[in-house]
Design a protein around this motif. Structure first.
Motif, PDB file in Angstrom:
ATOM      1  N   LEU A 116       0.810  -1.231   0.000  1.00 47.12           N
ATOM      2  CA  LEU A 116       0.000   0.000   0.000  1.00 47.12           C
ATOM      3  C   LEU A 116       0.836   1.272   0.000  1.00 47.12           C
ATOM      4  O   LEU A 116       0.271   2.371   0.169  1.00 47.12           O
ATOM      5  CB  LEU A 116      -0.946   0.038   1.215  1.00 47.12           C
ATOM      6  CG  LEU A 116      -1.760  -1.232   1.498  1.00 47.12           C
ATOM      7  CD1 LEU A 116      -2.704  -1.000   2.666  1.00 47.12           C
ATOM      8  CD2 LEU A 116      -2.523  -1.670   0.279  1.00 47.12           C
ATOM      9  N   SER A 117       2.117   1.172  -0.222  1.00 45.27           N
ATOM     10  CA  SER A 117       2.977   2.362  -0.229  1.00 45.27           C
ATOM     11  C   SER A 117       3.591   2.571  -1.598  1.00 45.27           C
ATOM     12  O   SER A 117       3.773   1.628  -2.380  1.00 45.27           O
ATOM     13  CB  SER A 117       4.096   2.218   0.816  1.00 45.27           C
ATOM     14  OG  SER A 117       4.990   1.185   0.441  1.00 45.27           O
ATOM     15  N   ASN A 130       2.047   7.422   1.271  1.00 47.99           N
ATOM     16  CA  ASN A 130       1.032   6.558   1.865  1.00 47.99           C
ATOM     17  C   ASN A 130      -0.341   7.213   1.737  1.00 47.99           C
ATOM     18  O   ASN A 130      -0.460   8.443   1.805  1.00 47.99           O
ATOM     19  CB  ASN A 130       1.332   6.285   3.345  1.00 47.99           C
ATOM     20  CG  ASN A 130       2.594   5.463   3.525  1.00 47.99           C
ATOM     21  OD1 ASN A 130       2.757   4.446   2.865  1.00 47.99           O
ATOM     22  ND2 ASN A 130       3.486   5.912   4.404  1.00 47.99           N
ATOM     23  N   HIS A 165      -3.264   4.980   0.150  1.00 47.62           N
ATOM     24  CA  HIS A 165      -4.161   3.985  -0.441  1.00 47.62           C
ATOM     25  C   HIS A 165      -4.508   2.901   0.581  1.00 47.62           C
ATOM     26  O   HIS A 165      -3.725   2.598   1.495  1.00 47.62           O
ATOM     27  CB  HIS A 165      -3.528   3.353  -1.676  1.00 47.62           C
ATOM     28  CG  HIS A 165      -3.613   4.215  -2.890  1.00 47.62           C
ATOM     29  ND1 HIS A 165      -4.785   4.433  -3.571  1.00 47.62           N
ATOM     30  CD2 HIS A 165      -2.631   4.917  -3.544  1.00 47.62           C
ATOM     31  CE1 HIS A 165      -4.545   5.217  -4.623  1.00 47.62           C
ATOM     32  NE2 HIS A 165      -3.244   5.532  -4.623  1.00 47.62           N
ATOM     33  N   CYS A 166      -5.696   2.335   0.388  1.00 46.17           N
ATOM     34  CA  CYS A 166      -6.169   1.250   1.262  1.00 46.17           C
ATOM     35  C   CYS A 166      -6.222  -0.087   0.540  1.00 46.17           C
ATOM     36  O   CYS A 166      -6.755  -1.059   1.088  1.00 46.17           O
ATOM     37  CB  CYS A 166      -7.555   1.594   1.819  1.00 46.17           C
ATOM     38  SG  CYS A 166      -7.595   3.119   2.775  1.00 46.17           S
ATOM     39  N   GLY A 167      -5.708  -0.156  -0.649  1.00 46.23           N
ATOM     40  CA  GLY A 167      -5.689  -1.392  -1.422  1.00 46.23           C
ATOM     41  C   GLY A 167      -4.410  -1.480  -2.232  1.00 46.23           C
ATOM     42  O   GLY A 167      -3.621  -0.514  -2.339  1.00 46.23           O
ATOM     43  N   ASP A 215      -8.544  -0.148  -4.121  1.00 44.96           N
ATOM     44  CA  ASP A 215      -9.541   0.491  -3.269  1.00 44.96           C
ATOM     45  C   ASP A 215     -10.474   1.407  -4.033  1.00 44.96           C
ATOM     46  O   ASP A 215     -11.353   2.042  -3.442  1.00 44.96           O
ATOM     47  CB  ASP A 215      -8.848   1.262  -2.139  1.00 44.96           C
ATOM     48  CG  ASP A 215      -7.879   2.314  -2.663  1.00 44.96           C
ATOM     49  OD1 ASP A 215      -7.815   2.508  -3.892  1.00 44.96           O
ATOM     50  OD2 ASP A 215      -7.167   2.926  -1.838  1.00 44.96           O
ATOM     51  N   THR A 255      -7.981  13.336  -4.594  1.00 49.58           N
ATOM     52  CA  THR A 255      -8.407  11.940  -4.582  1.00 49.58           C
ATOM     53  C   THR A 255      -9.658  11.802  -5.424  1.00 49.58           C
ATOM     54  O   THR A 255     -10.666  12.475  -5.178  1.00 49.58           O
ATOM     55  CB  THR A 255      -8.685  11.454  -3.154  1.00 49.58           C
ATOM     56  OG1 THR A 255      -7.495  11.566  -2.376  1.00 49.58           O
ATOM     57  CG2 THR A 255      -9.151  10.009  -3.166  1.00 49.58           C
ATOM     58  N   LYS A 295     -12.505   9.164  -7.082  1.00 51.53           N
ATOM     59  CA  LYS A 295     -13.070   7.887  -6.646  1.00 51.53           C
ATOM     60  C   LYS A 295     -13.793   7.160  -7.771  1.00 51.53           C
ATOM     61  O   LYS A 295     -14.537   7.758  -8.545  1.00 51.53           O
ATOM     62  CB  LYS A 295     -14.035   8.120  -5.489  1.00 51.53           C
ATOM     63  CG  LYS A 295     -13.360   8.612  -4.220  1.00 51.53           C
ATOM     64  CD  LYS A 295     -14.350   8.724  -3.075  1.00 51.53           C
ATOM     65  CE  LYS A 295     -13.669   9.192  -1.794  1.00 51.53           C
ATOM     66  NZ  LYS A 295     -14.619   9.296  -0.661  1.00 51.53           N
TER      67      LYS A 295
END
Length: 639
Positions: free
Chosen positions: A259-260, A276, A278-280, A298, A314, A316
Motif C-alpha cells: 500500500l505504499s 502513503n 491507499h487502502c488497497g 480500493d 483523490t 473515486k
C-alpha cells in the motif's frame, strides 16, 4: 481401392450394361449426411454419362466447389442430383467463409504490405466546442450532402465539426532486431522503460532491479543479455505491482501490495520518499513533470506532488483501478467494471464517464484529441477527449484480452494475450502490422515504447525490439502496398471463385492458383463438361469380343470428356466440342484462303507462260518445270 460410407446405398443396373454395376452412392457425405436416394435417376444411360453422379459425393462436391458462383448456380439447374450437390457446396462455402473471418481476426486481420517509411500530414475531423467547452449539435442532416464518410465523420454526423492537421506515421512497421534481456519465467514481473539504457524490473520478491541495455554494436542478434546494475532496491514489504522509471532525473517510483509508493535514487539505491494513503494494492502509476498519479484496488485515484510528497486530489471509482494516465490538464482512469473516467487534473472535477467495454479496462493511452482504451473483452475502443462527447468513435477487435496500449502518430499499438503486438491505423481501423513477441504463444503482460525501441514483457521472457532508423517519406499516397487483384487484360475474368476469396497479400493456395489459371485460359471450366463413350475393339484372335464369337458381354468402352488436344504456342490445351468446331472452321477458312491465293498465283504464272510461248521465248526457264513440277492448273490452261 475405394471405401464407401456406411450409409451408402448401391443401385445395381440390370440388363446388357451389367458391367457398369459400380456402387453408386446416395450422395453421402463424409460426416454421415445422406441425400435422398430419389435424387438419383434409375436411367443407366444417364448414369453412364454423368460423371458427377457416378463419383463419390465428396469428390463431386470438390469438383463443383472449384466453380465460381455463376457456374455453380447453372449446375444446380442440370438435375435434382446436381441441385442437391450445389446446395451442399454453397453451405460448405458459407461455413468456410465464416471460419476464414475468424482466422483473419486471430491472425490480426491479415495485415500485409505496410510501408515502413510512410508519413503524412492529414486532415482530421474533430467536434467544435462552444465557450463552455461543450460540443455543438448540428442543425439538419449532414449525410445528404456527403457521399463518402470516414469513421470519424460518421461518428460526428450530428455535431458541428472542424478540421485540424495531424501527423501520421507507420511507426514500428519496419525491420527490427531482437535482444533477449531476461529469459527467466516470471508471471509476477512488471517493468518500465523510459527510453534510456536502463529497464526497471519489479516482481514478487519485493525488490526493484535495474537492467542495463547494451549498445546494439556490442551484441549480435539473438544474443542473451543480462547486465544487472547495482544496487538492488529493496524495502517493500510486499510484491511490486507498478513501476515508473525516469532515468533522466535519476529516480524510479515503485508501488505494490504493501500500500505504499516509494521513490528511489537509482544511483545510490536510497529510498528518497514514501507516499502513503491507499487502502488497497496499488496497480498503476503515471508521471507528468512534478506530479504523478496512482490507482489502486480500493477504487481511488490519487494525484501526488513529487517534491512535497502530499496528496493533492483523490478521485473515486466504485471498483478497482487497473489503468491510469495523466497529462498536464486531465487524468484518465479505467476500472474493473469497464468504466473509463476523464477528470480535470487541476480541480479533480469529473468531466465524463465512458461506457462501452464489457470487461475490466486494463490499459489506456491518449493525446490532446483522442483516447484509446483496452479491455479484457478483446476490444480497443477509440474516444474523443474533447468536451463531454461520450460516443465511441472506432473499435479494434482482438482475439483475446488487451494488456498494453500506446497511441503514437495516429497509430494504435496494442499488446494482446495471444502473444502478438498489433499496429492499427486509427483513422481507418486497418491493421498494418503484427509483431510476434515470442514463438511460444505466451501472452503480452506489458510493453514500453520509447523512440525506436520496444521493451516487451511476457511471463516467459523479457525482450527488446530494436527497430531500424527510418527516414519518413511524406510523398507517399497510401500507408500500405496494394497487393491483391492485379490488372488483368481485357477479356479475362477478374472474378475469384467463391471459396477462394482471400485478403490482399496472402499466399495463394495451389487450388487458388489452379482456378486462376483456368480462368485465364479462356474459361475452360464451364457449367458441365460433355462426355463421349467409344467402344474398344480388341484385335485378338479367339477373343470373346472377336467377330466370330457371339457373347452377351458388351465390348469394353472408354468414357472421356469431349475435349480435344490442341497445340498452341508450343503447349497443349484442351478444347470443348464447341471450341473444336470453331477451330476447325477457322482452319478450313484459312485453308480455303490459302488455296484461293495459290490458284491466283498459278493463273498468273500460266498467263505469263502463255505470253512467253507466243513470243517464242522458252517457258521452262520461266516456270522452272525441270526443278519443280508445274501445277496442274497451269498445264490445263496451256491445253
Amino acid at each position: 481401392m475405394c471405401f464407401w460410407p456406411q450409409k451408402t446405398k448401391c443401385l445395381n443396373q440390370e440388363g446388357p450394361d451389367a458391367e457398369n454395376n459400380l456402387p453408386v452412392m446416395s450422395l453421402g457425405r463424409r460426416d454421415g449426411t445422406v441425400a435422398p436416394v430419389s435424387l438419383q435417376s434409375a436411367s443407366s444411360v444417364l448414369q453412364s454419362k454423368d460423371l458427377i453422379r457416378c463419383l463419390p459425393p465428396h469428390l463431386s462436391m470438390y469438383i463443383l466447389g472449384r466453380l465460381d458462383q455463376k457456374s455453380l448456380n447453372a449446375c444446380a439447374a442440370v438435375n435434382s442430383c446436381w441441385a442437391f450437390l450445389a446446395k451442399e457446396v454453397k453451405r460448405e462455402l458459407t461455413c468456410q467463409s465464416s471460419v476464414r473471418d475468424n482466422i483473419r481476426v486471430l491472425q490480426g486481420l491479415c495485415p500485409r504490405g505496410a510501408i515502413s517509411n510512410y508519413a503524412k500530414t492529414v486532415d482530421v475531423t474533430i467536434p467544435q466546442l462552444n465557450e463552455e467547452g461543450d460540443v455543438i449539435a448540428e442543425q439538419g442532416d449532414k449525410l445528404g450532402s456527403e457521399t463518402k464518410e470516414d469513421n470519424l465523420q460518421a461518428a460526428y454526423r450530428d455535431l458541428k465539426t472542424e478540421t485540424i492537421q495531424l501527423e501520421e506515421r507507420n511507426v514500428f512497421c519496419g525491420s527490427y532486431n531482437i535482444r533477449v534481456l531476461m529469459d527467466q519465467p516470471d508471471r509476477s514481473r512488471v517493468i518500465h522503460y523510459s527510453g534510456g539504457n536502463v529497464v526497471a524490473i519489479g516482481s514478487a520478491d519485493r525488490k526493484v532491479r535495474l537492467l542495463r541495455i547494451s549498445g546494439m554494436e556490442e551484441m549480435s542478434p539473438g544474443m542473451l543479455e543480462k547486465k544487472e546494475v547495482s544496487p538492488v532496491l529493496s524495502g517493500h514489504a510486499g510484491s511490486i505491482r507498478a513501476l515508473f522509471l525516469h532515468e533522466e532525473k535519476g529516480f524510479v517510483l515503485s508501488a505494490g501490495f504493501d500500500l505504499s509508493i516509494r521513490c528511489w535514487d537509482i544511483y545510490s539505491g536510497a529510498c528518497v520518499k514514501i507516499f502513503n494513503g491507499h487502502c488497497g494494492t496499488i496497480t498503476c502509476l503515471d508521471l507528468h513533470e512534478e506530479q504523478f498519479v496512482s490507482g489502486a484496488r480500493d477504487g481511488m485515484v490519487k494525484v501526488w506532488n513529487l517534491r512535497s510528497g502530499k496528496c493533492l486530489r483523490t478521485l473515486k471509482h466504485s471498483s478497482a483501478l487497473w489503468a491510469v494516465k495523466m497529462d498536464g490538464t486531465r487524468v484518465v482512469s479505467g476500472s474493473q467494471r469497464g468504466l473509463v473516467k476523464v477528470w480535470c487534473a487541476g480541480t479533480g472535477t469529473l468531466i465524463k464517464t465512458l461506457e462501452g467495454h464489457q470487461g475490466p479496462v486494463k490499459c489506456l493511452a491518449f493525446d490532446q484529441w483522442h483516447l484509446v482504451t483496452g479491455s479484457t473483452d478483446g476490444y480497443v475502443l477509440g474516444w474523443s477527449m474533447l468536451g463531454e462527447l461520450k460516443r465511441c468513435l472506432i473499435a479494434f477487435r482482438h482475439p483475446k484480452e488487451i494488456q498494453a496500449l500506446e497511441f503514437l502518430y495516429l497509430r494504435v499499438i496494442s499488446g494482446c494475450a495471444d502473444g502478438n503486438i498489433r499496429i492499427f491505423n486509427y483513422l481507418t481501423g486497418s491493421c498494418l502490422k503484427v509483431l510476434m513477441a515470442n514463438g511460444r504463444g505466451n501472452p503480452i503482460s506489458s510493453f514500453c515504447v520509447a523512440g525506436n525501441r520496444m521493451v516487451i514483457n511476457s511471463p516467459a521472457s523479457l525482450l527488446l525490439f530494436q527497430f531500424e532508423d527510418v527516414r519518413w517519406n511524406y510523398t507517399l499516397d497510401t500507408d500500405r502496398e496494394m497487393v491483391g487483384k492485379k490488372n488483368q487484360p481485357a477479356g479475362t475474368s477478374c472474378g475469384t471463385p467463391l471459396h477462394l476469396q482471400q485478403t490482399p497479400g496472402h499466399h495463394l493456395s495451389q487450388r487458388h492458383q489452379l482456378a486462376l489459371e483456368m480462368q485465364n485460359t479462356d474459361q475452360l471450366m464451364r457449367v458441365s463438361v460433355p462426355f463421349e463413350t467409344k467402344k474398344l475393339w480388341l484385335k485378338l484372335k479367339n477373343s470373346l469380343h472377336g467377330p466370330v464369337v457371339r457373347s452377351s458381354i458388351p465390348a469394353p468402352s472408354a468414357v472421356r470428356p469431349k475435349t480435344y488436344p490442341s497445340r498452341r504456342d508450343n503447349e497443349f490445351r484442351l478444347l470443348t466440342g464447341r471450341q473444336k468446331e470453331e477451330q476447325e472452321a477457322a482452319a478450313a477458312a484459312q485453308y480455303q484462303a490459302r488455296l484461293a491465293k495459290l490458284t491466283q498465283e498459278q493463273e498468273r504464272a500460266s498467263k505469263k507462260a502463255w505470253l512467253r510461248k507466243i513470243k517464242g521465248l522458252p517457258v521452262d526457264s520461266f516456270t522452272e518445270e525441270g526443278k519443280t513440277p508445274a501445277p496442274e492448273l497451269g498445264h490445263n490452261t496451256f491445253i
